[in-house]
Design a protein around this motif. Structure first.
Motif, mmCIF file in Angstrom:
data_model
loop_
_atom_site.group_PDB
_atom_site.id
_atom_site.type_symbol
_atom_site.label_atom_id
_atom_site.label_comp_id
_atom_site.label_asym_id
_atom_site.label_seq_id
_atom_site.Cartn_x
_atom_site.Cartn_y
_atom_site.Cartn_z
ATOM 1 N N SER A 69 -22.087 -21.905 45.144
ATOM 2 C CA SER A 69 -22.203 -21.372 43.795
ATOM 3 C C SER A 69 -23.613 -21.590 43.259
ATOM 4 C CB SER A 69 -21.199 -22.078 42.878
ATOM 5 O OG SER A 69 -21.384 -21.663 41.540
ATOM 6 N N GLU A 70 -24.044 -20.662 42.420
ATOM 7 C CA GLU A 70 -25.323 -20.842 41.742
ATOM 8 C C GLU A 70 -25.202 -21.862 40.619
ATOM 9 O OE1 GLU A 70 -26.675 -17.012 40.464
ATOM 10 O OE2 GLU A 70 -26.972 -16.319 42.521
ATOM 11 N N ARG A 71 -23.981 -22.144 40.208
ATOM 12 C CA ARG A 71 -23.755 -23.159 39.177
ATOM 13 C C ARG A 71 -23.839 -24.537 39.830
ATOM 14 N NH1 ARG A 71 -20.608 -21.480 34.535
ATOM 15 N NH2 ARG A 71 -20.279 -19.250 34.658
ATOM 16 N N GLU A 72 -24.527 -25.412 39.160
ATOM 17 C CA GLU A 72 -24.640 -26.789 39.643
ATOM 18 C C GLU A 72 -24.712 -27.724 38.448
ATOM 19 O OE1 GLU A 72 -28.191 -28.486 41.122
ATOM 20 O OE2 GLU A 72 -29.481 -27.111 40.053
ATOM 21 N N TYR A 73 -24.593 -29.016 38.723
ATOM 22 C CA TYR A 73 -24.797 -29.998 37.671
ATOM 23 C C TYR A 73 -25.801 -31.023 38.175
ATOM 24 C CZ TYR A 73 -24.382 -33.360 34.039
ATOM 25 O OH TYR A 73 -24.710 -34.199 32.998
ATOM 26 N N HIS A 74 -26.793 -31.289 37.342
ATOM 27 C CA HIS A 74 -27.819 -32.276 37.682
ATOM 28 C C HIS A 74 -28.164 -33.077 36.438
ATOM 29 C CE1 HIS A 74 -31.363 -34.109 39.438
ATOM 30 N NE2 HIS A 74 -32.017 -33.787 38.340
ATOM 31 N N CYS A 75 -28.360 -34.367 36.636
ATOM 32 C CA CYS A 75 -28.850 -35.202 35.535
ATOM 33 C C CYS A 75 -29.751 -36.291 36.102
ATOM 34 C CB CYS A 75 -27.691 -35.804 34.736
ATOM 35 S SG CYS A 75 -26.776 -37.103 35.574
ATOM 36 N N ARG A 76 -30.450 -36.945 35.207
ATOM 37 C CA ARG A 76 -31.311 -38.055 35.595
ATOM 38 C C ARG A 76 -30.453 -39.241 36.035
ATOM 39 N NH1 ARG A 76 -35.450 -35.672 37.080
ATOM 40 N NH2 ARG A 76 -36.494 -34.451 35.510
ATOM 41 N N GLY A 77 -30.990 -39.971 36.987
ATOM 42 C CA GLY A 77 -30.353 -41.195 37.434
ATOM 43 C C GLY A 77 -31.305 -42.350 37.231
ATOM 44 N N ALA A 78 -30.760 -43.507 36.961
ATOM 45 C CA ALA A 78 -31.591 -44.694 36.763
ATOM 46 C C ALA A 78 -32.257 -45.096 38.073
ATOM 47 C CB ALA A 78 -30.735 -45.837 36.239
ATOM 48 N N ARG A 103 -33.007 -45.738 32.325
ATOM 49 C CA ARG A 103 -31.988 -46.800 32.277
ATOM 50 C C ARG A 103 -30.693 -46.281 31.666
ATOM 51 N NH1 ARG A 103 -34.462 -52.540 30.856
ATOM 52 N NH2 ARG A 103 -34.304 -53.117 33.036
ATOM 53 N N ASN A 104 -29.592 -46.738 32.208
ATOM 54 C CA ASN A 104 -28.240 -46.399 31.755
ATOM 55 C C ASN A 104 -27.847 -44.953 32.028
ATOM 56 O OD1 ASN A 104 -27.874 -49.052 30.744
ATOM 57 N ND2 ASN A 104 -29.064 -48.469 28.936
ATOM 58 N N HIS A 105 -28.580 -44.262 32.876
ATOM 59 C CA HIS A 105 -28.180 -42.902 33.254
ATOM 60 C C HIS A 105 -27.635 -42.929 34.675
ATOM 61 C CE1 HIS A 105 -29.474 -40.319 29.937
ATOM 62 N NE2 HIS A 105 -30.307 -41.320 29.684
ATOM 63 N N PRO A 106 -26.635 -42.139 34.938
ATOM 64 C CA PRO A 106 -25.955 -41.234 34.032
ATOM 65 C C PRO A 106 -25.242 -42.000 32.919
ATOM 66 C CG PRO A 106 -25.214 -40.892 36.309
ATOM 67 C CD PRO A 106 -26.101 -42.071 36.300
ATOM 68 N N ASP A 107 -25.399 -41.484 31.693
ATOM 69 C CA ASP A 107 -24.732 -42.105 30.547
ATOM 70 C C ASP A 107 -23.467 -41.313 30.202
ATOM 71 O OD1 ASP A 107 -25.567 -39.819 29.169
ATOM 72 O OD2 ASP A 107 -27.095 -40.868 28.020
ATOM 73 N N GLU A 108 -22.800 -41.695 29.140
ATOM 74 C CA GLU A 108 -21.531 -41.052 28.793
ATOM 75 C C GLU A 108 -21.698 -39.553 28.536
ATOM 76 O OE1 GLU A 108 -17.672 -40.476 28.708
ATOM 77 O OE2 GLU A 108 -18.605 -42.362 29.319
ATOM 78 N N GLY A 109 -22.785 -39.160 27.905
ATOM 79 C CA GLY A 109 -23.047 -37.738 27.684
ATOM 80 C C GLY A 109 -23.182 -36.981 28.998
ATOM 81 N N ASP A 110 -23.877 -37.584 29.975
ATOM 82 C CA ASP A 110 -24.017 -36.968 31.300
ATOM 83 C C ASP A 110 -22.647 -36.796 31.960
ATOM 84 O OD1 ASP A 110 -26.878 -36.998 31.166
ATOM 85 O OD2 ASP A 110 -26.897 -39.062 31.906
ATOM 86 N N LEU A 111 -21.795 -37.803 31.821
ATOM 87 C CA LEU A 111 -20.472 -37.760 32.444
ATOM 88 C C LEU A 111 -19.572 -36.721 31.772
ATOM 89 C CD1 LEU A 111 -19.870 -41.577 33.035
ATOM 90 C CD2 LEU A 111 -20.893 -39.884 34.589
ATOM 91 N N ILE A 112 -19.686 -36.592 30.469
ATOM 92 C CA ILE A 112 -18.919 -35.568 29.744
ATOM 93 C C ILE A 112 -19.334 -34.177 30.235
ATOM 94 C CG2 ILE A 112 -18.665 -34.451 27.485
ATOM 95 C CD1 ILE A 112 -18.742 -37.345 26.302
ATOM 96 N N ARG A 113 -20.628 -33.960 30.387
ATOM 97 C CA ARG A 113 -21.110 -32.661 30.871
ATOM 98 C C ARG A 113 -20.692 -32.416 32.323
ATOM 99 N NH1 ARG A 113 -24.942 -34.341 27.242
ATOM 100 N NH2 ARG A 113 -26.198 -35.455 28.780
#
Length: 139
Positions: free
Chosen positions: A100-109, A115-125
């Motif tokens: 899929s062209e859809r993906e999920y990416h976020c910063r990691g500590a 620091r503290n990433h993935p955080d709760e907002g990242d997990l919700i997304r």
């Protein structure tokens, strides 16, 4: 519809995302060391950027499981670099795996960065990404 979540995580960042995604779709999050149990409609594959590339474990998983992946959804973490999508999609194309062209990416500590990433907002997304992917696949 069959769904699986597989990931490879050295520092725990991608594991956090995998567990959130798995929770959202009602399946266990397992490392890529566990092969798929037959044809799987939707596979969420989590990785991170290590020395500007994806880990060999991800490459082995895709190669060994290519016949059993209906649709691949990439998710990833990285402290500095963009997602693993380009690398994973190149491998998927090589192995004939639809991605899929859809993906999920976020910063990691990493060290003192993010620091503290993935955080709760990242997990919700991440959970929302997974729910939408499964919903789209079921249509």
């Amino acid at each position: 519809m069959t769904v699986a979540v597989r990931y490879w995580s050295r520092g725990g960042n991608t594991k956090k995302l995998a567990e959130a995604i798995a929770d959202a779709v009602g399946v266990p999050a397992e490392t890529v060391e566990r092969p798929l149990d037959g044809k799987t409609d939707v596979v969420f594959l989590g990785s991170a950027v290590y020395a500007a590339g994806v880990d060999e474990e991800i490459k082995r998983f895709l190669q060994k499981n290519r016949e059993n992946i209906g649709m691949l959804y990439n998710f990833s973490t990285a402290a500095l670099l963009p997602s693993t999508y380009k690398q994973v999609s190149k491998l998927a194309l090589e192995y004939g795996i639809p991605i899929s062209e859809r993906e999920y990416h976020c910063r990691g500590a990493f060290a003192l960065l993010h620091r503290n990433h993935p955080d709760e907002g990242d997990l919700i997304r991440a959970r929302a990404f997974a729910k939408l992917a499964v919903e789209k696949a079921g249509q």
